[in-house]
Scaffold this active site. Structure first.
Site, PDB file in Angstrom:
ATOM      1  CD  GLN A 188      38.865 -36.440   7.364  1.00  0.00           C
ATOM      2  OE1 GLN A 188      38.069 -36.575   8.297  1.00  0.00           O
ATOM      3  NE2 GLN A 188      38.542 -35.811   6.250  1.00  0.00           N
TER       4      GLN A 188
ATOM      5  CB  CYS B 229      35.489 -30.968  11.080  1.00  0.00           C
ATOM      6  SG  CYS B 229      34.302 -31.386  12.374  1.00  0.00           S
TER       7      CYS B 229
ATOM      8  CE  LYS C  66      34.700 -34.725   2.972  1.00  0.00           C
ATOM      9  NZ  LYS C  66      34.110 -34.118   4.170  1.00  0.00           N
TER      10      LYS C  66
END
Ligand SMILES: Cc1cc2nc3c(=O)[nH]c(=O)nc-3n(C[C@H](O)[C@H](O)[C@H](O)COP(=O)(O)O)c2cc1C
Length: 363
Positions: free
Chosen positions: A89, A119, A158
């Site tokens: 990632q 995040c 993601k």
């Protein structure tokens, strides 16, 4: 969130990227170990992979800033476990640098290159990266499509459900799809939620019905049976599991057993203690501060005990690894499987998993 929101059109549209596109889940097992900063280092990935049943393991995010890329450092992130595909990632918002980094990790052997769009940490969103990128579809398209052009293999993103609200989640997911991602992972909480409430699996179901690329559901899959249920309730192609795999190191193996119609392994306290011994040996090879790392793990493992506090309180007060292990042995070893919430169905129901059938508390 509504599923008929108009698609947020990117304002800058580079040439349509070309690259791998997959219509179906491309791995043997429909599961992924979630990326977790400070946790999913090579040793933990290896440990998880050895227990079996995990389809893909992920690195924690690698921050890509505007400064010159250290190709060597990036290549060092690509540490593979034999037989289990690796997703690396990256996190950043500089399209050129992200594309370059994606190309480097792909060439170094990453089976998937993933972009972090979820995040929630203030230090991250302040820099306009992670979940902050959910607010800028044009930038997102630019970054992802340039990465696409450099990644011959699989590319994924993601996401969270949104930044302050979940109204645009379909539009965001469509940008990800149009930019050429091969699959998308959704952790259906907003950035504003951090980890509060319970993940809203209805969002996973909505994305599955709106997109043509595979959708991976993530969030509050605390028991193996919940992974199966998430797939049934949402139609998602695979399930990503993070914190629950710290609490129950056998969860992927149990999901595989359920999918194969085999009775899943049900660990006893002695098995759990053996696991901690194994972790200790391995952590001592990589950490200087193993005590802190072991306590981090015990916070999760302890949650599987009916009388969590007696064990965790004592273990978290200990000052040496030897003391922690002695406390673990005393508390865990005598426990029969029934005293632990580690069976595939979670018979003690100490955790609250998500659902696509119930109203969400997080959104
Ligand atoms: C300690 C910790 C570190 C995390 N680090 C990352 C990360 O580096 N990249 C990322 O995309 N998500 C990260 N996450 C989020 C997880 O990947 C996952 O989306 C989240 O924990 C919800 O899934 P779970 O309920 O299965 O834990 C982190 C979560 C935790 C608890």
């Amino acid at each position: 969130m509504t599923s008929d929101e108009p698609l947020a059109r990117p304002t800058r549209t580079p040439d349509r990227p070309t690259g791998a596109r997959v219509a179906r889940w491309p791995f043997d097992e429909p599961t992924m170990l979630a990326p977790m900063e400070g946790v999913t280092h090579p040793v933990f990935r290896a440990l998880t992979a050895e227990r079996g049943g995990v389809g893909v393991v992920c690195t924690e995010f690698v921050r890509i800033s505007r400064s010159p890329l250290s190709v060597r450092a990036l290549e060092r992130e690509v540490v593979k476990v034999p037989g289990v595909p690796l997703s690396v990632q990256v996190m950043g918002n500089d399209a050129e640098k992200m594309a370059e980094a994606a190309g480097v990790v792909a060439a170094a052997g990453a089976d998937v290159v993933d972009i972090n769009l979820g995040c929630p940490m203030p230090r991250v969103v302040k820099k306009g990266v992670g979940a902050a990128m959910l607010k800028d579809p044009a930038l997102l398209y630019d970054v992802l499509s340039k990465m696409r052009a450099q990644v011959p293999g699989l590319l994924s993103a993601k996401i969270r459900a949104g930044f302050d609200d979940a109204d645009d989640v379909v539009a965001i997911a469509r940008v990800v799809e149009e930019a050429g991602a091969d699959f998308i992972v959704v952790h259906p909480r907003r950035r504003a939620d951090f980890y509060s409430g319970v993940a809203d699996w209805r969002i996973v179901r909505t994305l599955k019905s709106e997109l043509s690329i595979p959708v991976v559901g993530n969030g509050d899959v605390w028991y193996a049976a919940d992974a199966v249920r998430m797939q049934e309730e949402t139609g998602c192609d695979a399930v990503m599991i993070g914190r629950p795999a710290l609490r129950n190191p056998w969860i992927f193996q149990q999901v595989r057993d359920l999918n194969r119609g085999v009775t899943p392994f049900r660990p006893s306290g002695a098995d759990l203690f053996e696991h901690l011994l194994d972790v200790r040996v391995r952590y001592e090879t990589i950490y200087r501060k193993t005590v802190g790392k072991m306590k981090e793990l015990i916070r999760y493992v302890g949650r599987a005990l009916d009388d969590e506090r007696a064990f965790s309180k004592e273990a978290l007060r200990a000052e040496t690894l030897d003391d922690i292990m002695a406390i673990a042995e005393r508390h865990l070893s005598p426990l029969p499987p029934e005293a632990l919430d580690l069976d595939a169905d979670g018979s003690l129901k100490l955790e609250r998993s998500g659902s696509a059938a119930l109203p969400a508390t997080a959104a």
